[in-house]
Write an enzyme that holds these catalytic residues in place. Structure first.
Site, PDB file in Angstrom:
ATOM      1  CB  THR A  73      -0.913   0.013   1.229  1.00  0.00           C
ATOM      2  OG1 THR A  73      -1.681  -1.185   1.238  1.00  0.00           O
ATOM      3  CG2 THR A  73      -1.848   1.211   1.197  1.00  0.00           C
ATOM      4  CG  PHE A  78      -0.046   4.777   3.573  1.00  0.00           C
ATOM      5  CD1 PHE A  78      -1.365   4.923   3.944  1.00  0.00           C
ATOM      6  CD2 PHE A  78       0.547   3.529   3.660  1.00  0.00           C
ATOM      7  CE1 PHE A  78      -2.089   3.832   4.411  1.00  0.00           C
ATOM      8  CE2 PHE A  78      -0.166   2.438   4.112  1.00  0.00           C
ATOM      9  CZ  PHE A  78      -1.491   2.581   4.492  1.00  0.00           C
TER      10      PHE A  78
END
Length: 518
Positions: free
Chosen positions: A57, A59
């Site tokens: 992921t 960010f």
């Protein structure tokens, strides 16, 4: 995968982190990091729930200040940009060549449909190019944005050259930011993280999910308007339909306020006026803008939204940033319409509104303010004040200058039959006649190119006069020459006729002599 701990759910304590309707701790979970679980005292149900272990992921830490200055040659950097291209063959190839020719590598490129606000910006920018350019570059119904990550800092010389090259081709290009590769922290972010390690992580009870901003149909604002002239009344009548409006002016505007659904405050009640105000619209003349801002008590402006609506926004924006406290939100806007231009039905439908969220902390309040124009179906165009002035200031000044030149001295008398061109000129004079001279002077004073436009207009007028005088002299000389040539031709014809007549008489006399001899 996180879930609220059973201890908290069974303790009977009222938590500020209440869940939406029909959601309970038993049927609700969140996908988040271990740090989030520790922070909010939640149980970890499972880890590594991704389908592909190679997935990760990404960010992004967003901020209003760039960290490019903390990136040096020893820190590999990455830059993210977004741009749109004209719909022509090879446009993307040429755009990417801006970087490949300078040996700048990419890490990602993808396309996404453009938002409605960006489409409005492109449409507005296209309209500013003029009628000929609009016909050549009509916008399609759907457009795509390209998101590109390249492996260099925006401050690198090669990257700057590539970005300048790209902006020459792209209709829209924005640098989202530069940051270190491989999630390395630098600058104040790194300092903040290092400092946070000195403290124990405690739970936070100030987060609520019980209501969305749209659940109540939008928040109601207490809107204050400083300067309740024609334009202030124009805004007050629209804002009072959904919000509470109050106004203040040096001149008694109680009757005008009552007619537009607003509450009038005299100047000596300025503090009372400001205390109950959420949004403050500065609707004074541009030449009085700085004095009006300076006179406001700064301690009463904290945690408020201040909006300027001047036709030129760069100077007012700089004044607001300089004069107002850091806790004051700022929106710079330009409503390119008014009481004279909104039509007989007073509709705002399709009218352009240019705005910039200069400094916003309370997004919900700012969105509620802009939503007034959005609900009125205005054409919302988001761009910086500097871009706005570069795009519209010259056109606005020339329009008002033309309207004032044609409107004085009754240069455009009413006629029973008019052409479209004549009607358009009459519309310009009608739209500008309702504006004060102070507004026009502000456009002149704060536009560094205004004097040049007046000089160009004077030169163009002199050029037209010279052309007219030259054409008139040419036609007079031509007529005189033609008259001289005509007289000369007539004289030559007479001489020829005399010669013909004389030659014609001599043969007849000779024949008579011959006949007498016979």
């Amino acid at each position: 995968l996180l879930q609220e701990s059973n201890a908290d759910s069974k303790s009977g304590k009222t938590s500020k982190r209440s869940l939406p309707d029909k959601c309970t701790p038993a049927n609700t979970a969140a996908i988040a990091s271990d740090l989030a679980g520790v922070t909010y005292k939640m149980n970890t149900l499972d880890r590594e729930i991704e389908d592909d272990s190679s997935n990760f992921t990404r960010f992004l830490l967003l901020g209003r200040s760039s960290i490019s200055q903390y990136l040096n040659n020893k820190i590999p950097a990455k830059t993210s940009i977004v741009f749109t291209l004209p719909n022509i063959p090879g446009a993307l190839y040429k755009a990417l060549a801006c970087f490949s020719l300078r040996d700048i590598d990419f890490s990602k490129i993808e396309s996404r449909p453009t938002s409605a606000s960006l489409m409005n910006y492109l449409k507005f920018k296209n309209e500013q190019l003029g009628k000929k350019a609009r016909n050549q570059a009509d916008l399609p119904r759907f457009r795509h944005c390209f998101y590109l990550d390249f492996m260099a800092s925006e401050l690198d010389e090669n990257a700057q050259n590539a970005l300048h090259h790209l902006k020459e081709q792209a209709e829209f290009c924005r640098i989202l930011g530069s940051y270190p590769q491989k999630s390395k922290l630098v600058g104040p972010v790194r300092n903040e993280v290092e400092e946070s390690k000195l403290y124990n992580v405690e739970s936070r009870d100030d987060v609520t999910m019980s209501k969305l901003p749209s659940d109540d149909g939008g928040m109601q604002l207490n809107v204050g308007i400083i300067g309740y002239g024609a334009f202030g009344q124009f805004l007050g009548s629209e804002f009072s339909k959904r919000h509470k409006v109050r106004c203040i002016d040096e001149v008694d505007k109680s009757k005008e306020a009552e007619a537009t659904g607003a509450e009038y405050f005299p100047m000596f009640e300025l503090e009372s006026f400001l205390k109950e105000t959420d949004v403050l619209i500065i609707a004074v003349q541009m030449i009085d803008f700085e004095a009006a801002i300076t006179s406001l008590p700064k301690d009463l402006l904290d945690n408020k939204l201040v909006v300027e609506i001047c036709p030129l926004s760069s100077k007012p924006k700089a004044i607001l940033i300089e004069k107002l406290p850091l806790g004051t939100d700022i929106i710079s806007s330009n409503l390119m319409f008014g009481p004279k231009t909104s039509g007989a039905d007073k509709s705002w439908d399709g009218q352009p509104v240019i705005y910039e969220k200069v400094r916003i902390r309370n997004d919900r309040r700012a969105d509620a303010f802009l939503n007034v124009f959005d609900r009125a179906r205005c054409q919302m165009v988001e761009m910086t004040a500097e871009q706005q002035d570069a795009q519209t200031s010259d056109a606005e000044f020339v329009t008002h200058l033309t309207g004032r030149l044609l409107g004085s001295g009754k240069m455009l008398p009413l006629t029973p039959v008019t052409s479209r061109e004549y009607a358009a000129l009459c519309d310009v004079t009608d739209m500008t006649s309702g504006d004060t001279f102070d507004l026009f002077y502000g456009m002149y004073k704060f536009n560094p190119r205004a004097k040049k436009h007046i000089a160009n207009l004077r030169e163009n007028l002199a050029k037209v006069e010279r052309q007219l005088a030259g054409k008139e002299a040419f036609l007079a000389a031509k007529a005189e020459l033609q008259n001289s040539d005509r007289q000369k031709l007539i004289a030559e014809c007479r001489q020829l006729l005399h010669e013909v007549a004389r030659k014609g008489v001599q043969p007849s006399s000779a024949s008579e002599k011959d006949s007498n001899k016979k």
